[in-house]
Scaffold this motif. Structure first.
Motif, short mmCIF file in Angstrom:
data_model
loop_
_atom_site.label_atom_id
_atom_site.label_comp_id
_atom_site.label_asym_id
_atom_site.label_seq_id
_atom_site.Cartn_x
_atom_site.Cartn_y
_atom_site.Cartn_z
N GLU A 159 0.82 -1.22 0.00
CA GLU A 159 0.00 0.00 0.00
C GLU A 159 0.85 1.27 0.00
O GLU A 159 0.51 2.26 -0.65
CB GLU A 159 -0.91 -0.01 1.23
N LYS A 160 1.99 1.22 0.71
CA LYS A 160 2.82 2.43 0.84
C LYS A 160 3.46 2.82 -0.49
O LYS A 160 3.63 3.99 -0.79
CB LYS A 160 3.89 2.21 1.90
N GLN A 161 3.86 1.82 -1.30
CA GLN A 161 4.51 2.13 -2.58
C GLN A 161 3.52 2.10 -3.75
O GLN A 161 3.66 2.85 -4.70
CB GLN A 161 5.66 1.14 -2.86
N GLY A 162 2.57 1.20 -3.68
CA GLY A 162 1.60 1.07 -4.78
C GLY A 162 2.34 0.83 -6.09
O GLY A 162 3.22 0.00 -6.20
N ASN A 163 1.97 1.63 -7.11
CA ASN A 163 2.65 1.57 -8.41
C ASN A 163 3.54 2.79 -8.63
O ASN A 163 3.90 3.09 -9.77
CB ASN A 163 1.61 1.48 -9.54
N GLY A 164 3.86 3.48 -7.53
CA GLY A 164 4.68 4.68 -7.66
C GLY A 164 3.97 5.72 -8.52
O GLY A 164 2.78 5.97 -8.36
N ASN A 165 4.71 6.32 -9.46
CA ASN A 165 4.11 7.33 -10.33
C ASN A 165 3.41 6.71 -11.54
O ASN A 165 2.93 7.42 -12.42
CB ASN A 165 5.17 8.34 -10.80
N GLY A 166 3.38 5.38 -11.59
CA GLY A 166 2.65 4.69 -12.65
C GLY A 166 3.40 4.58 -13.96
O GLY A 166 2.83 4.14 -14.97
N LEU A 167 4.69 4.96 -13.96
CA LEU A 167 5.48 4.92 -15.20
C LEU A 167 6.48 3.77 -15.17
O LEU A 167 6.83 3.25 -14.12
CB LEU A 167 6.22 6.25 -15.38
N VAL A 168 6.94 3.40 -16.37
CA VAL A 168 7.86 2.27 -16.52
C VAL A 168 9.30 2.75 -16.39
O VAL A 168 9.63 3.90 -16.74
CB VAL A 168 7.62 1.60 -17.90
N ILE A 169 10.19 1.87 -15.90
CA ILE A 169 11.63 2.15 -15.80
C ILE A 169 12.15 2.75 -17.11
O ILE A 169 11.82 2.27 -18.17
CB ILE A 169 12.38 0.84 -15.49
N TYR A 191 -0.41 -5.71 0.88
CA TYR A 191 -0.08 -5.28 2.23
C TYR A 191 -0.83 -3.99 2.51
O TYR A 191 -0.46 -2.91 2.03
CB TYR A 191 1.42 -5.03 2.37
N GLY A 192 -1.90 -4.10 3.29
CA GLY A 192 -2.68 -2.92 3.60
C GLY A 192 -4.17 -3.25 3.65
O GLY A 192 -4.56 -4.41 3.76
N ASP A 193 -4.97 -2.22 3.54
CA ASP A 193 -6.43 -2.35 3.65
C ASP A 193 -7.05 -2.80 2.33
O ASP A 193 -6.72 -2.24 1.28
CB ASP A 193 -7.01 -1.00 4.09
N LYS A 194 -7.95 -3.76 2.38
CA LYS A 194 -8.55 -4.29 1.15
C LYS A 194 -9.36 -3.22 0.41
O LYS A 194 -9.40 -3.20 -0.82
CB LYS A 194 -9.45 -5.49 1.46
N LEU A 195 -9.98 -2.31 1.15
CA LEU A 195 -10.75 -1.24 0.50
C LEU A 195 -9.83 -0.34 -0.33
O LEU A 195 -10.21 0.11 -1.42
CB LEU A 195 -11.50 -0.41 1.55
N ILE A 196 -8.63 -0.09 0.20
CA ILE A 196 -7.66 0.72 -0.55
C ILE A 196 -7.19 -0.05 -1.78
O ILE A 196 -7.04 0.52 -2.87
CB ILE A 196 -6.47 1.11 0.35
N ALA A 197 -6.98 -1.35 -1.63
CA ALA A 197 -6.58 -2.19 -2.77
C ALA A 197 -7.62 -2.13 -3.88
O ALA A 197 -7.29 -1.97 -5.06
CB ALA A 197 -6.37 -3.63 -2.32
N LYS A 198 -8.88 -2.24 -3.50
CA LYS A 198 -9.95 -2.22 -4.49
C LYS A 198 -10.10 -0.85 -5.14
O LYS A 198 -10.51 -0.74 -6.29
CB LYS A 198 -11.27 -2.66 -3.84
N LYS A 199 -9.73 0.19 -4.38
CA LYS A 199 -9.77 1.54 -4.94
C LYS A 199 -8.63 1.76 -5.93
O LYS A 199 -8.81 2.33 -7.00
CB LYS A 199 -9.69 2.57 -3.80
N LEU A 200 -7.43 1.28 -5.56
CA LEU A 200 -6.27 1.43 -6.44
C LEU A 200 -6.39 0.59 -7.70
O LEU A 200 -5.95 0.98 -8.78
CB LEU A 200 -4.99 1.03 -5.68
#
Length: 326
Positions: A159-169, A191-200
């Motif tokens: 949850e803390k890192q997610g996908n970062g800025n969403g861009l590829v290396i 790792y984190g709250d399921k509601l946040i996962a479903k939102k992301l």
């Protein structure tokens, strides 16, 4: 290397200027996977991977899976692709004489729980494990490696890192487009709250299992009133430091090192001397502890990380995929 901070900020002008290089990365990755021969193995294979470069929490999950299957009398073998190390054979089985300099820090850590291999190519590691009577293979990483056919792909997200800025290396932390990684996966471990996962990941229609990092509460309570100096050489050191702060430890100094950093004796002695001056205890991660010179380990306290997760639900899902009834 240190994880670039701009990877985890909103898209900046600098990250956008790197987009052409991200395009080249994607083309190279596509061609590399297209040209690779596909390999099928007559053994259940579980891939624990992620979408981003750097840590997302794969190692604690792998340790938990190893413990479970080991308790069920199943011979589980873990495969690592050699990273910044040279090995003479196609695949090398880790034994008690190996050090992190020989095989890497994470493989040393995992080898304490399960038979572990480091290999030049994953297919060679799997073949070596099969020859060594493995019942089950865990691939650490490899979600982007299409050459190995797996029974199940688990994508791990923090949850803390997610996908970062969403861009590829190199513009961002993603190894490939997030849509590609999600499509390959059979489920997500978040790792984190399921509601946040479903939102992301609101378009993700597959199973999402959640977990949280836990540690030795008794140890933390014992040192709660002591001054603490902490150091870490992992992809996201703040995840470790924030865990210590969460338990209200008196963290007087945080020392950052790059991921997979190799410590010199001089650097560790400097931290030890600082702790003596400050009358403080020194804390670090399990992965970092494997790289401390043996004669200095007595001065360092290691914080063991465990995962509290929906064990029964996840294991039932995995066992159904791999055809196990345990």
């Amino acid at each position: 290397m240190k994880t670039p901070q701009f990877w985890y900020k909103k898209k900046t002008l600098f990250s956008l200027t790197l987009l052409p290089l991200s395009g080249l990365w994607l083309i190279a990755s596509y061609l590399r996977n297209k040209l690779k021969k596909k390999h099928y193995f007559d053994i259940p294979i579980i891939c624990i991977g992620n979408a981003i470069a750097g840590g997302s929490g794969k190692t604690p999950l792998i340790l938990e899976l190893c413990k479970h299957y080991k308790n069920k009398k199943i011979s589980v073998h873990v495969i690592y692709k050699a990273y910044k190390i040279n090995i003479s054979n196609k695949a090398m089985k880790i034994n008690k004489t190996h050090t992190f300099e020989d095989v890497g820090d994470e493989p040393i850590l995992i080898s304490k729980q399960a038979t572990t291999w480091v290999c030049k190519k994953r297919k060679d590691g799997i073949n070596a494990a099969i020859s060594d009577h493995a019942d089950l293979i865990l691939l650490d990483d490899g979600l982007q490696d299409n050459a190995i056919l797996r029974n199940i792909n688990i994508i791990v997200v923090n949850e803390k890192q997610g996908n970062g800025n969403g861009l590829v290396i190199p513009a961002g932390p993603l190894r490939e487009r997030i849509s590609t990684s999600l499509h390959k996966s059979d489920c997500m471990f978040f790792y984190g709250d399921k509601l946040i996962a479903k939102k992301l990941f609101y378009k993700y229609e597959k199973k999402i299992f959640t977990g949280n990092i836990m540690t030795d509460i008794a140890l933390l309570n014992y040192i709660k009133n002591k001054k603490i100096i902490a150091f870490a050489g992992i992809a996201h050191p703040d995840n470790f430091f924030n865990l210590l702060s969460k338990y209200k430890l008196k963290l007087i100094k945080k020392i950052y090192f790059p991921d997979h950093y190799i410590y010199s004796k001089k650097e560790i002695l400097k931290i030890i001397n600082l702790s003596k001056i400050q009358s403080a205890k020194i804390l670090t991660t399990s992965k970092d502890y494997t790289k401390i010179p043996d004669d200095l380990k007595k001065y360092i306290t290691v914080i063991q990380i465990n995962v509290n997760f929906e064990k029964k639900l996840l294991l039932n899902f995995i066992n159904k995929k791999i055809g196990f009834n345990v």
